[in-house]
Each structure stands twice: as C-alpha cells, then as structure tokens.
Design a protein around this motif. Sequence first.
Motif, PDB file in Angstrom:
ATOM      1  N   SER A 266      89.346  59.704  33.147  1.00 40.72           N
ATOM      2  CA  SER A 266      90.194  59.038  32.141  1.00 40.72           C
ATOM      3  C   SER A 266      89.589  59.111  30.745  1.00 40.72           C
ATOM      4  CB  SER A 266      90.398  57.566  32.534  1.00 40.72           C
ATOM      5  OG  SER A 266      91.054  57.464  33.779  1.00 40.72           O
ATOM      6  N   ASP A 267      88.492  59.835  30.612  1.00 39.46           N
ATOM      7  CA  ASP A 267      87.878  60.008  29.295  1.00 39.46           C
ATOM      8  C   ASP A 267      88.835  60.778  28.390  1.00 39.46           C
ATOM      9  OD1 ASP A 267      86.221  61.340  27.180  1.00 39.46           O
ATOM     10  OD2 ASP A 267      84.596  60.318  28.229  1.00 39.46           O
ATOM     11  N   PRO A 268      88.957  60.377  27.122  1.00 38.16           N
ATOM     12  CA  PRO A 268      89.844  61.122  26.198  1.00 38.16           C
ATOM     13  C   PRO A 268      89.484  62.593  26.085  1.00 38.16           C
ATOM     14  CG  PRO A 268      89.177  59.028  25.234  1.00 38.16           C
ATOM     15  CD  PRO A 268      88.363  59.191  26.485  1.00 38.16           C
ATOM     16  N   ASP A 269      88.236  62.932  26.384  1.00 40.79           N
ATOM     17  CA  ASP A 269      87.777  64.318  26.261  1.00 40.79           C
ATOM     18  C   ASP A 269      87.963  65.112  27.551  1.00 40.79           C
ATOM     19  OD1 ASP A 269      86.655  66.351  24.685  1.00 40.79           O
ATOM     20  OD2 ASP A 269      84.668  66.029  25.551  1.00 40.79           O
ATOM     21  N   PHE A 270      88.509  64.495  28.606  1.00 39.36           N
ATOM     22  CA  PHE A 270      88.720  65.200  29.877  1.00 39.36           C
ATOM     23  C   PHE A 270      89.671  66.384  29.673  1.00 39.36           C
ATOM     24  CE2 PHE A 270      91.273  65.922  33.703  1.00 39.36           C
ATOM     25  CZ  PHE A 270      90.283  66.067  34.664  1.00 39.36           C
ATOM     26  N   PRO A 271      89.401  67.553  30.258  1.00 43.09           N
ATOM     27  CA  PRO A 271      88.300  67.901  31.175  1.00 43.09           C
ATOM     28  C   PRO A 271      87.062  68.485  30.492  1.00 43.09           C
ATOM     29  CG  PRO A 271      89.855  69.691  31.151  1.00 43.09           C
ATOM     30  CD  PRO A 271      90.395  68.649  30.187  1.00 43.09           C
ATOM     31  N   GLU A 272      87.038  68.453  29.143  1.00 39.92           N
ATOM     32  CA  GLU A 272      85.899  69.053  28.452  1.00 39.92           C
ATOM     33  C   GLU A 272      84.604  68.288  28.699  1.00 39.92           C
ATOM     34  OE1 GLU A 272      86.269  71.948  27.083  1.00 39.92           O
ATOM     35  OE2 GLU A 272      88.407  71.829  27.578  1.00 39.92           O
ATOM     36  N   ASN A 273      84.711  67.059  29.180  1.00 40.91           N
ATOM     37  CA  ASN A 273      83.513  66.278  29.478  1.00 40.91           C
ATOM     38  C   ASN A 273      82.860  66.655  30.805  1.00 40.91           C
ATOM     39  OD1 ASN A 273      85.780  65.253  30.874  1.00 40.91           O
ATOM     40  ND2 ASN A 273      84.817  63.252  31.150  1.00 40.91           N
ATOM     41  N   MET A 274      83.558  67.434  31.623  1.00 38.14           N
ATOM     42  CA  MET A 274      83.094  67.673  32.986  1.00 38.14           C
ATOM     43  C   MET A 274      81.850  68.570  33.081  1.00 38.14           C
ATOM     44  SD  MET A 274      84.878  65.689  34.755  1.00 38.14           S
ATOM     45  CE  MET A 274      83.932  66.162  36.173  1.00 38.14           C
ATOM     46  N   PRO A 275      81.713  69.650  32.306  1.00 41.55           N
ATOM     47  CA  PRO A 275      80.541  70.518  32.484  1.00 41.55           C
ATOM     48  C   PRO A 275      79.201  69.805  32.390  1.00 41.55           C
ATOM     49  CG  PRO A 275      82.193  71.677  31.231  1.00 41.55           C
ATOM     50  CD  PRO A 275      82.704  70.272  31.396  1.00 41.55           C
ATOM     51  N   ALA A 276      79.069  68.857  31.473  1.00 41.74           N
ATOM     52  CA  ALA A 276      77.797  68.131  31.354  1.00 41.74           C
ATOM     53  C   ALA A 276      77.530  67.301  32.603  1.00 41.74           C
ATOM     54  CB  ALA A 276      77.825  67.235  30.118  1.00 41.74           C
ATOM     55  N   ILE A 277      78.574  66.751  33.191  1.00 42.86           N
ATOM     56  CA  ILE A 277      78.437  65.946  34.408  1.00 42.86           C
ATOM     57  C   ILE A 277      78.030  66.828  35.576  1.00 42.86           C
ATOM     58  CG2 ILE A 277      79.737  64.531  36.054  1.00 42.86           C
ATOM     59  CD1 ILE A 277      81.420  63.588  33.624  1.00 42.86           C
ATOM     60  N   TRP A 278      78.700  67.967  35.745  1.00 45.85           N
ATOM     61  CA  TRP A 278      78.347  68.880  36.836  1.00 45.85           C
ATOM     62  C   TRP A 278      76.919  69.383  36.690  1.00 45.85           C
ATOM     63  CZ3 TRP A 278      83.513  71.508  35.396  1.00 45.85           C
ATOM     64  CH2 TRP A 278      84.572  70.834  36.017  1.00 45.85           C
ATOM     65  N   MET A 279      76.521  69.667  35.443  1.00 53.34           N
ATOM     66  CA  MET A 279      75.169  70.187  35.238  1.00 53.34           C
ATOM     67  C   MET A 279      74.134  69.144  35.605  1.00 53.34           C
ATOM     68  SD  MET A 279      73.409  72.863  34.515  1.00 53.34           S
ATOM     69  CE  MET A 279      74.602  73.979  33.736  1.00 53.34           C
ATOM     70  N   GLN A 280      74.375  67.880  35.251  1.00 47.52           N
ATOM     71  CA  GLN A 280      73.406  66.841  35.561  1.00 47.52           C
ATOM     72  C   GLN A 280      73.353  66.528  37.052  1.00 47.52           C
ATOM     73  OE1 GLN A 280      73.739  62.427  34.546  1.00 47.52           O
ATOM     74  NE2 GLN A 280      72.254  63.129  33.030  1.00 47.52           N
ATOM     75  N   ASN A 281      74.498  66.544  37.706  1.00 41.12           N
ATOM     76  CA  ASN A 281      74.542  66.161  39.116  1.00 41.12           C
ATOM     77  C   ASN A 281      73.973  67.224  40.042  1.00 41.12           C
ATOM     78  OD1 ASN A 281      75.656  63.724  38.446  1.00 41.12           O
ATOM     79  ND2 ASN A 281      77.754  64.278  39.012  1.00 41.12           N
ATOM     80  N   PHE A 282      74.195  68.510  39.718  1.00 45.71           N
ATOM     81  CA  PHE A 282      73.725  69.566  40.624  1.00 45.71           C
ATOM     82  C   PHE A 282      73.516  70.914  39.958  1.00 45.71           C
ATOM     83  CE2 PHE A 282      78.345  69.350  40.816  1.00 45.71           C
ATOM     84  CZ  PHE A 282      78.724  70.666  40.627  1.00 45.71           C
ATOM     85  N   GLY A 283      74.191  71.208  38.862  1.00 47.83           N
ATOM     86  CA  GLY A 283      74.121  72.542  38.270  1.00 47.83           C
ATOM     87  C   GLY A 283      72.728  72.941  37.822  1.00 47.83           C
ATOM     88  N   TYR A 284      71.948  71.961  37.368  1.00 48.80           N
ATOM     89  CA  TYR A 284      70.594  72.251  36.887  1.00 48.80           C
ATOM     90  C   TYR A 284      69.705  72.832  37.988  1.00 48.80           C
ATOM     91  CZ  TYR A 284      68.309  68.525  39.470  1.00 48.80           C
ATOM     92  OH  TYR A 284      67.784  67.770  40.485  1.00 48.80           O
ATOM     93  N   VAL A 285      70.073  72.590  39.258  1.00 45.48           N
ATOM     94  CA  VAL A 285      69.246  73.076  40.370  1.00 45.48           C
ATOM     95  C   VAL A 285      69.140  74.593  40.323  1.00 45.48           C
ATOM     96  CG1 VAL A 285      69.117  73.254  42.891  1.00 45.48           C
ATOM     97  CG2 VAL A 285      69.719  71.075  41.821  1.00 45.48           C
ATOM     98  N   ARG A 286      70.213  75.243  39.906  1.00 50.29           N
ATOM     99  CA  ARG A 286      70.167  76.696  39.731  1.00 50.29           C
ATOM    100  C   ARG A 286      69.723  77.068  38.326  1.00 50.29           C
ATOM    101  NH1 ARG A 286      72.828  81.421  38.270  1.00 50.29           N
ATOM    102  NH2 ARG A 286      72.728  83.073  39.851  1.00 50.29           N
ATOM    103  N   ALA A 287      70.309  76.407  37.320  1.00 51.90           N
ATOM    104  CA  ALA A 287      70.062  76.787  35.929  1.00 51.90           C
ATOM    105  C   ALA A 287      68.616  76.566  35.517  1.00 51.90           C
ATOM    106  CB  ALA A 287      70.996  75.995  35.014  1.00 51.90           C
ATOM    107  N   SER A 288      67.994  75.492  35.983  1.00 51.67           N
ATOM    108  CA  SER A 288      66.642  75.148  35.551  1.00 51.67           C
ATOM    109  C   SER A 288      65.569  75.402  36.609  1.00 51.67           C
ATOM    110  CB  SER A 288      66.584  73.671  35.143  1.00 51.67           C
ATOM    111  OG  SER A 288      67.453  73.411  34.068  1.00 51.67           O
ATOM    112  N   LEU A 289      65.935  75.250  37.880  1.00 46.06           N
ATOM    113  CA  LEU A 289      64.944  75.382  38.942  1.00 46.06           C
ATOM    114  C   LEU A 289      65.005  76.717  39.679  1.00 46.06           C
ATOM    115  CD1 LEU A 289      65.140  71.808  40.536  1.00 46.06           C
ATOM    116  CD2 LEU A 289      63.699  72.609  38.656  1.00 46.06           C
ATOM    117  N   GLY A 290      66.129  77.432  39.547  1.00 47.83           N
ATOM    118  CA  GLY A 290      66.233  78.753  40.162  1.00 47.83           C
ATOM    119  C   GLY A 290      66.602  78.762  41.626  1.00 47.83           C
ATOM    120  N   PHE A 291      67.032  77.588  42.172  1.00 45.25           N
ATOM    121  CA  PHE A 291      67.516  77.552  43.549  1.00 45.25           C
ATOM    122  C   PHE A 291      68.991  77.938  43.589  1.00 45.25           C
ATOM    123  CE2 PHE A 291      64.135  74.195  43.776  1.00 45.25           C
ATOM    124  CZ  PHE A 291      63.297  74.855  44.656  1.00 45.25           C
ATOM    125  N   PRO A 292      69.449  78.579  44.653  1.00 44.10           N
ATOM    126  CA  PRO A 292      70.871  78.918  44.734  1.00 44.10           C
ATOM    127  C   PRO A 292      71.736  77.686  44.963  1.00 44.10           C
ATOM    128  CG  PRO A 292      69.761  79.508  46.766  1.00 44.10           C
ATOM    129  CD  PRO A 292      68.689  79.072  45.817  1.00 44.10           C
TER     130      PRO A 292
END
Length: 375
Positions: A266-292
């Motif tokens: 319900s954020d006024p910026d939805f869905p543009e707010n989603m990438p930061a959320i996905w990256m924090q919740n799990f995306g960084y595991v590949r982007a920063s740690l190199g795990f698949p």
Amino acid sequence: MLHAALQVFYFTKNGELYAMNLTDCRVRVVRLYGVNWFGFETRTFVVHGLWARNWEDMLRQMKSLGFNAIRLPFCTYSVRNGTLPSSINYDLNPDLRGLTSLDIMEKIIAKANELGMYVLLDYHRLGCDEIESLWYSDEVSEDMFIQTWLEVARRLSKYPNVIGADVRNEPWGATWCTGDPATDWRLAVEKVGSRILEVAPHWLIFVEGTYKSKLEVDSRALYPYSLNWGENLRAVYECPVGLPPEKVAYSPHVYGPDVSRQPYFSDPDFPENMPAIWMQNFGYVRASLGFPIVIGEFGGRYGHGGDPRDRAWQDKFVDWLIQNRICGFFYWSWNPNSRDTGGILKDDWLNVWTDKYQNIRRLIEACSTLENLQP
C-alpha cells in the motif's frame, strides 16, 4: 536425455548452478525454469489433475512452454511403500493403474528425464494436511523425517535429472542463528543435509528461508519489512549454512498481494519500493555473498480475480530477477486449483493463462541469452 546419475555431479559456484559430466569432465551451467506441480503432499497422494488429463501430456505441455524443471512437493506418507493414490482417471491414465504413489512419482521423474527436465524434490508437509511449523512434529519425529529423506534418496537419486533436495517447505516456526537445536533451521539443515549427501553426494541441498531469525529479535529497527513464510534469509550473512558451500542453493519463497497482506503493498511508491525489500530479505545472498538463489515459489492470479495489484507485483519481480541475473525459479503453480494463486493452467486443466505465462516467458528468454558461464 540427461546423463546417468553416476556420471553427473551438481555443484554451485559464484552464484550459479553447474552440472559436471564425470565421464569427460565437461561442465555446463544449469538454469532452472520450473513449475510447481503439487498434489503428492495432499491426501490424494499424487500430483493433481490426473482426473482431467493424461500425465505425460502435461509433462510434454510444460516442456513445450519452455519449462525445463519441476518441483514436486510430497508428504511423509506419499513416499511410503504401499501408499495408494486417489483421484486418478484411469481411462486417461491406464498405465498408472495399480501403481503406488511412489511408483507414480518415479514414473514422472523417469519421463521428465527422457524430456530433459530437472526435478527438485520438496518435503512439503510432514503429515498431508497442513504446513507444520518445524521439520518435526508430534506425528513425525526428526528421526522419521531424516529416515524418510534417506529412503527417498536411495530410491530416486539414480535418476540424473533429480538435482537435489528442498529439505523442508516453509519452516515458519523455525529460527536462524539462535543456536537452539529445537528451532534453529540452519542447524537442522546441516544435520539433515549432511545425511542426504551421504546417500546422494551428487545432489544439491536447497535451503528455504524462515519467518524469524536472531536478527529480528535483536535488530527489528534495521529490518522493518514484513516477510512471507520461507522468505527470510536475512541471517545468512552472519550465519551461512555450514555444509560445503558448493552443495548449497538458497531458495526463498516470495509472494505479492494475492497471497500476503504486507503494508508495503500500500506504499504510494509501490511497486517501485519492492526491489530494496527483496534485496534486503534474500537478494543480497547472491549479490553480496555469491551464493546461488533459486526462487522456490512465486506466483499469483495476475489480475484474474484476486488483488488487482498482483499483476504489477509480478511484472516488477520478473524485472528484478532479470536485472540481477537470478535465473532459477519454480513458479507456483502449474495447477489451476491453488486457492490464492491459480496456476499456469486455466480451470479446464488444458489452456494457459497467456498473459501470466508471457511474463514468465520474459524471464526465460532473458536468461537464455546469457553466456554459458564457466566456473
């Protein structure tokens, strides 16, 4: 046709999955463009839709649409010797008459192998009625859970297209990095995964997220976003799974407005707010740690009933996966009879939701153009 089991070895490196042919040592990248075909985890003890279609026809249809992998959820009793399935039209599936549930699962895996399709085995439920909170329950002990996995691995690891074990679906009551052996999912994966690899050393171990972790207890202000079951991989940075890293793939579940009622939809910026959320919740595991990262489940009705925002959510999620070169997924679901998401198929179990499929197809095509990276 894929290589024989004793000739293939799956491993991970630099955020990618690979298969090595042990005969000539050739290595190829593995990208999983998959669907979830559920039913073995329910009281029918078999994939759904066999009351309406022939099982081989559905496999061929999946293949024709560009899907090269299937996640097969099961429960404890569907993989027991002697369990008989129900809800099969044997006029449409005469070759399944008299077979047990496990016989049919093996038959599906063998045919998928002929078609060049991978299979991921998913211990979805302990009993066959609900998703329990941990990897054990009053009904199924931890030892019974482990023994069930070992029996499944002994029977099915001979098929080279079985890429691995999704150890436990959505352990929503588990923690991560708390050190409590009764609830710490990371410790459980290490214990169970090591036993599975003793029987099937060529498999990968797929690890879902939790709902809670040590970080949520200590640092809620730093992690304000709500979560879906199976999505929380925030603590991997502090506490990665202690199995050989080349045998581990992390597999979060991610859903939009059709499935979960998160405040950020319900954020006024939805869905543009989603990438930061996905990256924090799990995306960084590949982007920063190199795990698949292999997305074990995502999906929704895509505007065909349900929440109208789901279409924008799915479009943005596919955009984000493409941008981050995350080329492994299992869409939920092939089945149309998933109550909150629907499926790739319409209710007739034959025709495809074209617009929903075309969004997934964008991801398949984008990933197919990537160079065949070598480890």
